[in-house]
Every structure is written in structure tokens, then in C-alpha cells.
Design a protein around this motif. Sequence first.
Motif, PDB file in Angstrom:
ATOM      1  N   THR A   1       0.690  -1.525  -0.319  1.00 58.60           N
ATOM      2  CA  THR A   1       0.462  -0.291  -0.093  1.00 58.60           C
ATOM      3  C   THR A   1       0.829   1.368  -0.144  1.00 58.60           C
ATOM      4  N   ALA A   2       0.057   2.122  -0.355  1.00 60.18           N
ATOM      5  CA  ALA A   2       1.151   3.552  -0.600  1.00 60.18           C
ATOM      6  C   ALA A   2       1.612   4.211   0.810  1.00 60.18           C
TER       7      ALA A   2
ATOM      8  N   SER B   1       5.582   6.696  -4.251  1.00 64.63           N
ATOM      9  CA  SER B   1       5.218   5.475  -3.325  1.00 64.63           C
ATOM     10  C   SER B   1       3.568   4.882  -3.823  1.00 64.63           C
ATOM     11  N   SER B   2       3.094   5.767  -4.026  1.00 64.94           N
ATOM     12  CA  SER B   2       1.648   4.898  -4.974  1.00 64.94           C
ATOM     13  C   SER B   2       2.433   3.787  -6.772  1.00 64.94           C
ATOM     14  N   ARG B   3       3.412   4.700  -6.891  1.00 69.08           N
ATOM     15  CA  ARG B   3       3.589   3.586  -8.264  1.00 69.08           C
ATOM     16  C   ARG B   3       4.230   2.201  -7.514  1.00 69.08           C
TER      17      ARG B   3
END
Length: 590
Positions: free
Chosen positions: A21-22, A59-61
Amino acid sequence: MLDAPDTAVLAVNLGTPETPTAPAVRRYLAEFLSDRRVVAIPPLLWQPLLRGLILPLRSSRSAAKYAQVWLPEGSPLMVHTRQLAQAMQALLPTLKVRHAMRYGEPALASELDRLAADGARRIVVLPLYPQYSTTTTASVEDRVDAWQRRNPDVTVSLVRDYSVDPGWVDAVAGSIRRYWEQHGRGQKLMFSFHGIPQRLADAGDPYPQRCEASAQAIAKALGLGRDEWQMGYQSRFGRERWLQPYAEPSLWALAESGVKQIDVVCPGFATDCLETLEEVAMGFTETLAERGATMRYIPCLNAEPEHARALARLAVGGARVAGLRNHGDGPRVLALHGWLDNAASFVPLAPHLSSLQLVAIDLPGHGHSAHLPAGASYTTAAAICHVLDVADGLGWDRFSLLGHSMGAGIASLTASVSDRVERLVAIEALGGLRGPEEETANRLREHVNATRGLARKQLRVFPDLAAPIRARMMTNQLSERCARLLVERGVEPVEGGYRWCSDPRLMLPTAIRLSEGQIDNLLQAIACPTQVIYATPAQSYYPEPMRSDRLRHLRDGRLAVFAGNHHLHMEDPEQIADVILRFFNNDNAG
């Protein structure tokens, strides 16, 4: 150490987010990218950029990429590292083996604290980075050094590099070979290593040289010609120049030149992780397919038995001494076996010597004990120091020695240089094997030539135990029962059966032997009471009258001779034990 319960091994990998998770990835990357060993930009400049721009964007990628390779049990790196530590624990049952992460959990310092709280007084830290780099191994070393300063009562050592360790190289080569046997072999093998900025190599980081050495050693073990493999570097981050050649563009060039099937292996990674699974196995495969080529990814070693075995030996190095012991309350006796035997040599005797505090060890390179490190030699002087080190580890200031064959030679020479030896029992040898002075040059030449050719030899694999047992029976005129004792402790399971676990270097010709005059001088220095036991007829390499003549140099010696073979202490243990006990129970001895 003799399988010391106060010794621990801590296998340390890079680290991983706790979930894909981010927020979890952001926490992990914040720690990782804040390490000055990883990013050397001054914190005042780097931290605002890291937290204000890089972490929000990456972070999301990165979380999406982790989600593609996440296992039901968790992160691949965490799962495989945990399983690897468990496999090492099974091989080192009397030591504590745990795992930790340099970034994330379980944290390195916390695991060191935990081991110390559990009673560990010697900890071997094994970074799971085969090739040393200032960006990886040195970062672990920084944390270990800081912890050591706060915990001076615990001795911590660190394995800095195992890029060409023979056991590790064999494990990687064996994994590739098995993959080819199951799936066929590609036209080219690519070794892909994690990259680092070129400026670090220019500043002296030895990482590229260690990667090249690894690739060359593995290719040599596989018997590959130089045109059958190549290497490259992956995982470039940022815009600056990193180590070259870059792996993915090199693969594209191969495809465009007509190479249509390529195998890729990542020997810089101990376990599969995001970089090997998402970047290489998925990403490289996709971009090569776009260019009309097929890529097959060969997995990391992970928790394969050969990997665990290589790392277990590496972690304990030349320090680990395995052995067998009883718990009598009589004299302290250290038992040393013969050449290519092991501690099981004394198993038949042990029940008849139950009153003694008997410890039978596997000498270095034999049985379950560690091999000496690369570059070290099995010499008489080293063996004497080893015996005294074992006695120190047992807490024995004064002790007696019981030796058979080579072990008797080591025991008698130890007694000649140390007044810590109270009594000596020498079975089938007294002093070392002699070497005529006129043969010195030829012997040294043979040793050097054999040493240089050793790497080209492959160890024989037996499909079952029957063949090595028969070999020992024929070579040493042993009964099946005694041969089985030595073989079961002297082999290790491998793919396809069993192989001898003794160090192949033990088969090398001795470089330098003592002359008979030098041996006589050493025997004259033995001050303790000595019981010599010989079998008749004598061995060809230790004939009469030489073996009897050596007794006259002892200050306080006695001799017992029995009809039998070289391993008479195994074949007729009750008779030999009777001589030994009468010797130890003789109050006038010494």
C-alpha cells in the motif's frame, strides 16, 4: 566454538514494505532513501526534496508494482528470507539463526537486542549481499558497529563479501544447471546485477569488480565460453550515470542481433524481490517480446538447500567445530580422529569410556565442522592451534588428548608444545608423517600444481549410501557397521543423492613434511605420560622399525600392541577402552 549455544547467526536482507500500500511503501522508502550510504546528498537539501516530491510521487507507483508480485504469505523478499533463515537453522541446530532487515521490520538493531537478551555472546551478522558495496554491506556494518559500541560484552563479526565463495558459486551454478535440465537452455545467459552510480565506483567502491568476479566464477563452474554469457546492471535510479552496460538495453541489442532466446539470472540477489520479479521477470520479458525475443528468468536461490548450506558454512566460517560428547565426571579428554574420518570414529569406544568427560570433534574440513576459509591451508601448526582453541572454547585449562592416526599425530605434536596436556593416548601414530629432505622440492611442486587444478574437479555424487560405504570398507578393511558410522557423518545430501562433505583440499599433497630428526625432537619435548596403541601388522606408511623407534624418545611412554586393522579402536572397542581406562586410572602415571 563447539556448536556453542551462546552463538547466533543473523541473516540481514535489504528490507520491504509491510504491505503493498502507498502508506507502507512511503514509510519504507523514507527510511531507505534517508540512508546517507544510499543517497549522499546533504540532508538539508535532500530531505525536503525526498518528502515533498519523491515520496508522494513514488509511493503509489511502487505500491502498485509490489501488489503485482505480493505472495499470500507477504512480501516475496520477506517470505524467502524467513524461509532461508529457517533452513539455515535446521542445519545449525545448536545455534540461534534469525533474520533481520536493514530497513523496515524486523529491524537489525532490534534483532541484535533480542539475540543478546536470549543469551547470545557471539553474533555472526551475514548481510545477504554476495558482492560487497558501500551502498549495502557497509550500511549494515554501520548499524552493527553502532550497536557493538553500546553492547561491548557481545562479540559481533560480519561477513563482508562472498562473491566467489566456492559453496555459493556451486549453489548458483547448480540452480542454473537444474533450470536448463528442466526447461532447456537459451542461446545466451545474462547475469543481471543491481547497479550503483558510477561515481561511487570511481571513488573506490569495489562492487563492479566483485560482480565481474561472481559472473566469471559461475560461468566457469557451468563450463561456459566467454561468448556464451554476458553481464549487465539494472535498477538505475535518477539521471546520473550508473554502472554499465545497462542490462535491459543490452538484452535489446542481443534480440536485435538475432539472439531469440535469452536466460537471465540475478546472482546479486539472495532472494527474489521487487527488482527480480517485477523489473526483470515481468518487465524485461515484456520489452524483449516486443523485439521478437523470448526471455526466461531463472529464480534466485531463495531457500534452496544448497543455498542454505553454503550460507550456513559461510556464517560459521572456520570457527564452527561440530562434535560428539558424553557427560562423565572423570578426566577431560579431547578425541581427534584420522584423515578423512570424523567424530563418529569414537562412537564404538564412547560407551566403554562413560566415566570420562569425552569430547570427540570433527576436525576442520571433516564431518559436520566448517571448512577453512578460502586461502587457508590445513597445516600441522594450524591443527595444533585449533586443538588449543577448542579446549579454550570448552573452558578446559588442563585436559588429555586421545588421537587416532592423523589425530594421534596432531595430539602428540600438541603435547610437545603445550604443557596443558595432562595425558596422551596415541592410536596408530606418534608424531607426523616424515618427508625425506631430498623430496622437498618435488613435494612442494606437487602441492602447488594440485592446488591450482583443484577448482576444475567436480565432486562425485552417489545415488545412495551403499557405494560410499563399500568404498570405505574396501579402502580401510572396515566392517559394514563401522564404515556406515563414518559415512553417515561424512556425507551430505545433494541433488541426485549424496557427496562427501569433507573439504576437497584435504586430498592435496602435503606441501612440507617434517624430517625424522625434527619429529624425534618434538617427541622428546612431550612431558606428559603417553600410552601408545598399535595394530599389527603395521601400516605401509608407518612401518617397523620406525614406529617402535619413536617410542624411545618419550620421557614417560608405554606401548600396547594388538592384532587388528588400522581402525582397531572401532572394530575392537572394548579391548582398546580397557587399555585407555587402565592408563587414566593409574595414579602413578605422571
